[in-house]
Design a protein around this motif. Structure first.
Motif, PDB file in Angstrom:
ATOM      1  N   ARG A   1       0.856  -1.177   0.000  1.00 12.34           N
ATOM      2  CA  ARG A   1       0.000   0.000   0.000  1.00 12.34           C
ATOM      3  C   ARG A   1       0.898   1.233   0.000  1.00 12.34           C
ATOM      4  NH1 ARG A   1      -0.946  -3.752   3.121  1.00 12.34           N
ATOM      5  NH2 ARG A   1       0.009  -2.853   4.955  1.00 12.34           N
ATOM      6  N   SER A   2       0.270   2.382  -0.274  1.00 12.02           N
ATOM      7  CA  SER A   2       1.030   3.629  -0.302  1.00 12.02           C
ATOM      8  C   SER A   2       0.167   4.755   0.227  1.00 12.02           C
ATOM      9  CB  SER A   2       1.466   3.925  -1.738  1.00 12.02           C
ATOM     10  OG  SER A   2       2.137   5.156  -1.825  1.00 12.02           O
ATOM     11  N   GLU A   3       0.801   5.686   0.940  1.00  8.45           N
ATOM     12  CA  GLU A   3       0.096   6.881   1.406  1.00  8.45           C
ATOM     13  C   GLU A   3       0.369   8.028   0.445  1.00  8.45           C
ATOM     14  OE1 GLU A   3       1.161   7.820   5.432  1.00  8.45           O
ATOM     15  OE2 GLU A   3       0.304   5.950   6.204  1.00  8.45           O
ATOM     16  N   GLY A   4      -0.656   8.791   0.164  1.00  7.21           N
ATOM     17  CA  GLY A   4      -0.504   9.957  -0.702  1.00  7.21           C
ATOM     18  C   GLY A   4       0.108   9.593  -2.038  1.00  7.21           C
ATOM     19  N   ASP A   5       1.059  10.410  -2.467  1.00  3.54           N
ATOM     20  CA  ASP A   5       1.690  10.192  -3.772  1.00  3.54           C
ATOM     21  C   ASP A   5       3.087   9.574  -3.651  1.00  3.54           C
ATOM     22  OD1 ASP A   5       3.067  12.354  -2.728  1.00  3.54           O
ATOM     23  OD2 ASP A   5       2.998  13.541  -4.579  1.00  3.54           O
ATOM     24  N   ALA A   6       3.388   8.952  -2.507  1.00  2.00           N
ATOM     25  CA  ALA A   6       4.733   8.410  -2.275  1.00  2.00           C
ATOM     26  C   ALA A   6       5.131   7.393  -3.346  1.00  2.00           C
ATOM     27  CB  ALA A   6       4.831   7.788  -0.879  1.00  2.00           C
ATOM     28  N   LYS A   7       4.232   6.483  -3.683  1.00  2.24           N
ATOM     29  CA  LYS A   7       4.550   5.446  -4.679  1.00  2.24           C
ATOM     30  C   LYS A   7       4.805   6.073  -6.053  1.00  2.24           C
ATOM     31  CE  LYS A   7       4.189   0.808  -5.445  1.00  2.24           C
ATOM     32  NZ  LYS A   7       4.798  -0.231  -4.649  1.00  2.24           N
ATOM     33  N   GLU A   8       3.970   7.027  -6.406  1.00  3.33           N
ATOM     34  CA  GLU A   8       4.126   7.698  -7.696  1.00  3.33           C
ATOM     35  C   GLU A   8       5.458   8.457  -7.759  1.00  3.33           C
ATOM     36  OE1 GLU A   8       2.142  11.553  -9.750  1.00  3.33           O
ATOM     37  OE2 GLU A   8       0.738  10.018  -9.066  1.00  3.33           O
ATOM     38  N   ARG A   9       5.811   9.177  -6.682  1.00  2.35           N
ATOM     39  CA  ARG A   9       7.077   9.906  -6.652  1.00  2.35           C
ATOM     40  C   ARG A   9       8.259   8.958  -6.723  1.00  2.35           C
ATOM     41  NH1 ARG A   9       8.082  12.565  -2.017  1.00  2.35           N
ATOM     42  NH2 ARG A   9       6.360  11.621  -0.898  1.00  2.35           N
ATOM     43  N   MET A  10       8.168   7.821  -6.022  1.00  3.43           N
ATOM     44  CA  MET A  10       9.267   6.855  -6.047  1.00  3.43           C
ATOM     45  C   MET A  10       9.414   6.250  -7.446  1.00  3.43           C
ATOM     46  SD  MET A  10      10.026   3.538  -3.657  1.00  3.43           S
ATOM     47  CE  MET A  10       8.845   2.438  -4.453  1.00  3.43           C
ATOM     48  N   SER A  11       8.306   5.886  -8.066  1.00  2.73           N
ATOM     49  CA  SER A  11       8.354   5.273  -9.399  1.00  2.73           C
ATOM     50  C   SER A  11       8.835   6.273 -10.447  1.00  2.73           C
ATOM     51  CB  SER A  11       6.973   4.752  -9.786  1.00  2.73           C
ATOM     52  OG  SER A  11       6.583   3.737  -8.908  1.00  2.73           O
ATOM     53  N   HIS A  12       8.386   7.502 -10.328  1.00  2.00           N
ATOM     54  CA  HIS A  12       8.765   8.528 -11.293  1.00  2.00           C
ATOM     55  C   HIS A  12      10.251   8.866 -11.192  1.00  2.00           C
ATOM     56  CE1 HIS A  12       8.443  12.034 -13.853  1.00  2.00           C
ATOM     57  NE2 HIS A  12       9.004  12.768 -12.911  1.00  2.00           N
ATOM     58  N   ARG A  13      10.786   8.891  -9.992  1.00  2.00           N
ATOM     59  CA  ARG A  13      12.181   9.288  -9.766  1.00  2.00           C
ATOM     60  C   ARG A  13      13.162   8.127  -9.934  1.00  2.00           C
ATOM     61  NH1 ARG A  13      13.413  13.050  -6.140  1.00  2.00           N
ATOM     62  NH2 ARG A  13      15.392  12.994  -7.186  1.00  2.00           N
ATOM     63  N   GLU A  14      12.685   6.895  -9.931  1.00  5.38           N
ATOM     64  CA  GLU A  14      13.512   5.696 -10.088  1.00  5.38           C
ATOM     65  C   GLU A  14      14.604   5.563  -9.027  1.00  5.38           C
ATOM     66  OE1 GLU A  14      14.812   5.037 -14.085  1.00  5.38           O
ATOM     67  OE2 GLU A  14      12.801   5.336 -14.884  1.00  5.38           O
TER      68      GLU A  14
END
Length: 172
Positions: free
Chosen positions: A126-139
Motif C-alpha cells: 500500500r502507499s500513502e498519498g503520492d509516495a509510490k508515484e514519486r518513487m516510481s517517477h524518480r527511479e
C-alpha cells in the motif's frame, strides 16, 4: 515492545559514488555524494523517526553515506555493517531484515540499487498519498530513501506487508 505496534524501516540508497580505478566495493563518494548524504541525514532527522538500528552494506560508498548522514541525527543508532547487503536482491534483503530483533521498532538499511528500489516496491503493498508515484517517477536516485511502516514482527516482514509512507530524493 508489542509486535502489534507499528514499525518503520527506511530503505536508504547510498549517495553518488565516484569512479576511480578501484574495485566496485571500494568506490568512494563523489563530492556531490558527500553533500547529498548530509542533506539526506538532515531530512531523516526532520522525519522524527527514532532509529534503533542501522544495517549498512560494507561497501565504502554506503559506509561513507551513513557516516555523513548519521551526524545529522539527534540520536546515533546501533550500526551493524553487513556484507550480505552488498549486491543483494530484494529477497536477500528481506532475509536480513527478518533477523532483526523484535525490540527494534525503527531501522534504516543503507544499501544499493537495484535491490533497495526493488525491496521498496515489493514490501510496499500500500502507499500513502503520492509516495509510490514519486518513487516510481524518480527511479530511486542516489541518496534517496523510502519510509515504510508495517505491523508485526520482523520475522513476518514479507512482500506486500508494509505501507510506503514517504519517499524523498535529494532534488526534492
Amino acid at each position: 515492545m508489542s509486535v502489534a505496534e507499528p514499525r518503520r524501516i527506511v530503505l536508504f540508497r547510498h549517495a553518488k559514488a565516484d569512479w576511480p580505478d578501484v574495485a566496485d566495493h571500494e568506490r568512494p563518494l563523489a563530492e556531490r555524494g558527500r553533500k547529498d548524504a548530509a542533506v539526506a541525514g538532515r531530512r531523516l532527522a526532520d522525519s522524527g523517526i527514532p532509529f534503533d538500528l542501522a544495517l549498512c552494506s560494507t561497501a565504502t560508498r554506503t559506509r561513507e553515506t551513513w557516516k555523513l548522514a548519521v551526524q545529522e541525527l539527534p540520536h546515533r543508532p546501533k550500526t551493524v555493517y553487513e556484507e550480505r547487503l552488498y549486491e543483494a536482491s530484494p529477497g536477500e534483503l528481506i532475509a536480513v531484515l527478518n533477523e532483526t530483533p523484535d525490540d527494534v521498532r525503527s531501522g534504516v538499511l543503507i544499501g544499493h540499487n537495484p535491490g533497495v528500489h526493488g525491496l521498496a516496491d515489493i514490501l510496499g503493498g500500500r502507499s500513502e498519498g503520492d509516495a509510490k508515484e514519486r518513487m516510481s517517477h524518480r527511479e530511486f536516485p542516489t541518496a534517496a530513501f523510502a519510509v515504510l511502516s508495517f505491523t508485526g514482527s520482523w520475522k513476518s516482514l514479507e512482500p506486500g506487508a508494509a505501507t510506503l509512507v514517504d519517499f524523498w530524493g535529494p532534488s526534492e
